[in-house]
Design a protein around this motif. Structure first.
Motif, short mmCIF file in Angstrom:
data_model
loop_
_atom_site.label_atom_id
_atom_site.label_comp_id
_atom_site.label_asym_id
_atom_site.label_seq_id
_atom_site.Cartn_x
_atom_site.Cartn_y
_atom_site.Cartn_z
N ARG A 123 0.85 -1.19 0.00
CA ARG A 123 0.00 0.00 0.00
C ARG A 123 0.89 1.24 0.00
O ARG A 123 1.93 1.28 0.63
N ASN A 124 0.44 2.25 -0.72
CA ASN A 124 1.13 3.54 -0.73
C ASN A 124 2.60 3.43 -1.15
O ASN A 124 3.45 4.17 -0.66
N ALA A 125 2.89 2.47 -2.02
CA ALA A 125 4.25 2.28 -2.51
C ALA A 125 4.40 2.95 -3.87
O ALA A 125 3.43 3.19 -4.59
N GLU A 126 5.64 3.24 -4.24
CA GLU A 126 5.92 3.78 -5.56
C GLU A 126 5.70 2.70 -6.62
O GLU A 126 5.82 1.50 -6.33
N PRO A 127 5.39 3.11 -7.86
CA PRO A 127 5.12 2.13 -8.92
C PRO A 127 6.20 1.06 -9.10
O PRO A 127 5.84 -0.12 -9.30
N PRO A 128 7.50 1.39 -9.04
CA PRO A 128 8.49 0.30 -9.19
C PRO A 128 8.36 -0.77 -8.10
O PRO A 128 8.52 -1.96 -8.38
N GLU A 129 8.05 -0.36 -6.87
CA GLU A 129 7.87 -1.32 -5.78
C GLU A 129 6.60 -2.14 -6.00
O GLU A 129 6.58 -3.35 -5.73
N GLN A 130 5.56 -1.50 -6.49
CA GLN A 130 4.32 -2.22 -6.77
C GLN A 130 4.52 -3.22 -7.89
O GLN A 130 4.02 -4.35 -7.83
N LEU A 131 5.26 -2.82 -8.92
CA LEU A 131 5.51 -3.72 -10.04
C LEU A 131 6.35 -4.91 -9.58
O LEU A 131 6.08 -6.06 -9.97
N VAL A 142 14.76 -17.40 -10.33
CA VAL A 142 13.93 -17.16 -11.51
C VAL A 142 13.17 -15.84 -11.36
O VAL A 142 13.13 -15.02 -12.29
N THR A 143 12.60 -15.63 -10.19
CA THR A 143 11.85 -14.39 -9.95
C THR A 143 12.74 -13.18 -10.09
O THR A 143 12.34 -12.17 -10.69
N SER A 144 13.95 -13.24 -9.55
CA SER A 144 14.88 -12.12 -9.65
C SER A 144 15.22 -11.81 -11.10
O SER A 144 15.23 -10.64 -11.52
N ASN A 145 15.46 -12.84 -11.90
CA ASN A 145 15.78 -12.64 -13.32
C ASN A 145 14.59 -12.06 -14.07
O ASN A 145 14.75 -11.15 -14.89
N TYR A 146 13.41 -12.59 -13.81
CA TYR A 146 12.22 -12.09 -14.50
C TYR A 146 11.87 -10.68 -14.05
O TYR A 146 11.34 -9.89 -14.84
N LEU A 147 12.17 -10.36 -12.81
CA LEU A 147 11.95 -8.99 -12.34
C LEU A 147 12.86 -8.03 -13.09
O LEU A 147 12.42 -6.95 -13.52
N ASN A 148 14.13 -8.40 -13.28
CA ASN A 148 15.05 -7.56 -14.04
C ASN A 148 14.57 -7.37 -15.47
O ASN A 148 14.63 -6.25 -16.02
N MET A 149 14.09 -8.45 -16.08
CA MET A 149 13.59 -8.35 -17.46
C MET A 149 12.36 -7.45 -17.53
O MET A 149 12.19 -6.67 -18.47
N THR A 150 11.49 -7.57 -16.53
CA THR A 150 10.28 -6.74 -16.51
C THR A 150 10.64 -5.27 -16.38
O THR A 150 10.06 -4.41 -17.07
N MET A 151 11.58 -4.96 -15.50
CA MET A 151 11.98 -3.57 -15.31
C MET A 151 12.62 -2.99 -16.57
O MET A 151 12.41 -1.83 -16.91
N GLU A 174 -5.81 -8.14 -14.27
CA GLU A 174 -4.81 -7.52 -15.13
C GLU A 174 -4.91 -6.00 -15.11
O GLU A 174 -3.92 -5.30 -15.38
N LYS A 175 -6.09 -5.48 -14.77
CA LYS A 175 -6.26 -4.04 -14.64
C LYS A 175 -5.34 -3.48 -13.56
O LYS A 175 -4.87 -2.34 -13.65
N GLU A 176 -5.09 -4.28 -12.53
CA GLU A 176 -4.18 -3.86 -11.47
C GLU A 176 -2.80 -3.57 -12.04
O GLU A 176 -2.17 -2.57 -11.70
N LEU A 177 -2.33 -4.45 -12.91
CA LEU A 177 -1.01 -4.26 -13.53
C LEU A 177 -1.03 -3.07 -14.47
O LEU A 177 -0.09 -2.26 -14.48
N ARG A 178 -2.10 -2.94 -15.25
CA ARG A 178 -2.18 -1.79 -16.17
C ARG A 178 -2.14 -0.47 -15.40
O ARG A 178 -1.50 0.49 -15.84
N GLY A 211 11.31 0.13 -19.10
CA GLY A 211 12.25 1.25 -19.10
C GLY A 211 12.38 1.90 -17.74
O GLY A 211 12.51 3.12 -17.63
N ALA A 212 12.37 1.09 -16.67
CA ALA A 212 12.34 1.64 -15.32
C ALA A 212 13.56 2.50 -15.02
O ALA A 212 13.45 3.61 -14.50
N GLU A 213 14.74 2.02 -15.38
CA GLU A 213 15.95 2.80 -15.08
C GLU A 213 15.98 4.09 -15.89
O GLU A 213 16.27 5.17 -15.37
N ARG A 214 15.66 3.98 -17.18
CA ARG A 214 15.68 5.18 -18.02
C ARG A 214 14.61 6.16 -17.58
O ARG A 214 14.81 7.37 -17.57
#
Length: 209
Positions: free
Chosen positions: A80-88, A182-191, A132-136, A195-198
């Motif tokens: 709750r009340n987290a920034e979008p990168p944390e939510q993602l 696996v989760t860590s790798n997929y999280l990096n790919m998702t970010m 899926e609306k949550e993710l959108r 374009g999270a860093e950019r």
């Protein structure tokens, strides 16, 4: 659909549902008859109709339960009340963890939508869309804040969902990577995909300017 009351009835229902998920995941919905399910559970075929009027009712109940548990788990886990990168990040961890722990249920939910009548299919798709609306929304909020670079939130969400759910196709816990790896790798790919860093760098430059 009527179900038998009492502890014995509940145990039989649970065994029936487990057997249905296992057999349908392995052989497909069309190849699994109620008689075969009865044999697997160890009851007379006629007894199964005390729980589900038709095989399709059983399938619909299984798919509904899968979606209800998926949504409930996200509601319990999402920050709750987290920034979008944390939510993602939380969404990625939740989605992979939930589906890896429910391999048969996930496979049936992905492959057997085609076996539902239109009205039942519509109800399941509504539940999926709400999830899926949550993710959108996370993606849109992150893009609006300049933290993500996303041209089409709907398309990007679909790509992420397909990528994450696809883990169950190949992942085996006794092989090279753990669920956490696996989760860590997929999280990096998702970010990288969003374009999270950019996005974060661009937002920082705007704030500094």
């Amino acid at each position: 659909m009527a179900r038998t009351a009492g502890s014995d009835g509940e145990k039989t229902d649970a065994a029936l549902r487990d057997a249905a998920l296992s057999l349908i995941a392995r052989y497909g919905y069309e190849a699994v008859s109620m008689r075969r399910l009865a044999e697997e559970v160890g009851v007379q075929a006629a007894a199964l109709y005390r729980y589900y009027a038709t095989k399709e009712d059983l399938l619909y109940s299984l798919l509904t339960e899968h979606m209800q548990k998926l949504v409930a788990a996200w509601e319990a886990e999402r920050p709750r009340n987290a920034e979008p990168p944390e939510q993602l990040a939380a969404f990625v961890e939740h989605h992979i963890g939930f589906h890896v722990a429910r391999r048969h249920s996930t496979h049936v939910s992905n492959m057997e939508l085609r076996s539902l009548a239109p009205e039942k299919l519509t109800q399941i798709l509504k539940m999926r869309n709400a999830y899926e609306k949550e993710l959108r929304q996370i993606l849109r909020t992150g893009a609006d804040a300049g933290l993500f670079i996303v041209e089409d939130a709907g398309l990007t969400a679909m790509a992420i969902i397909q990528m994450l759910t696809g883990v169950i196709v190949w992942f085996r816990p006794d092989e090279r990577l753990s669920v956490e790896e696996v989760t860590s790798n997929y999280l990096n790919m998702t970010m990288r995909l969003v374009g999270a860093e950019r996005g974060s760098e661009a937002a920082a430059l705007r704030r500094a300017g």
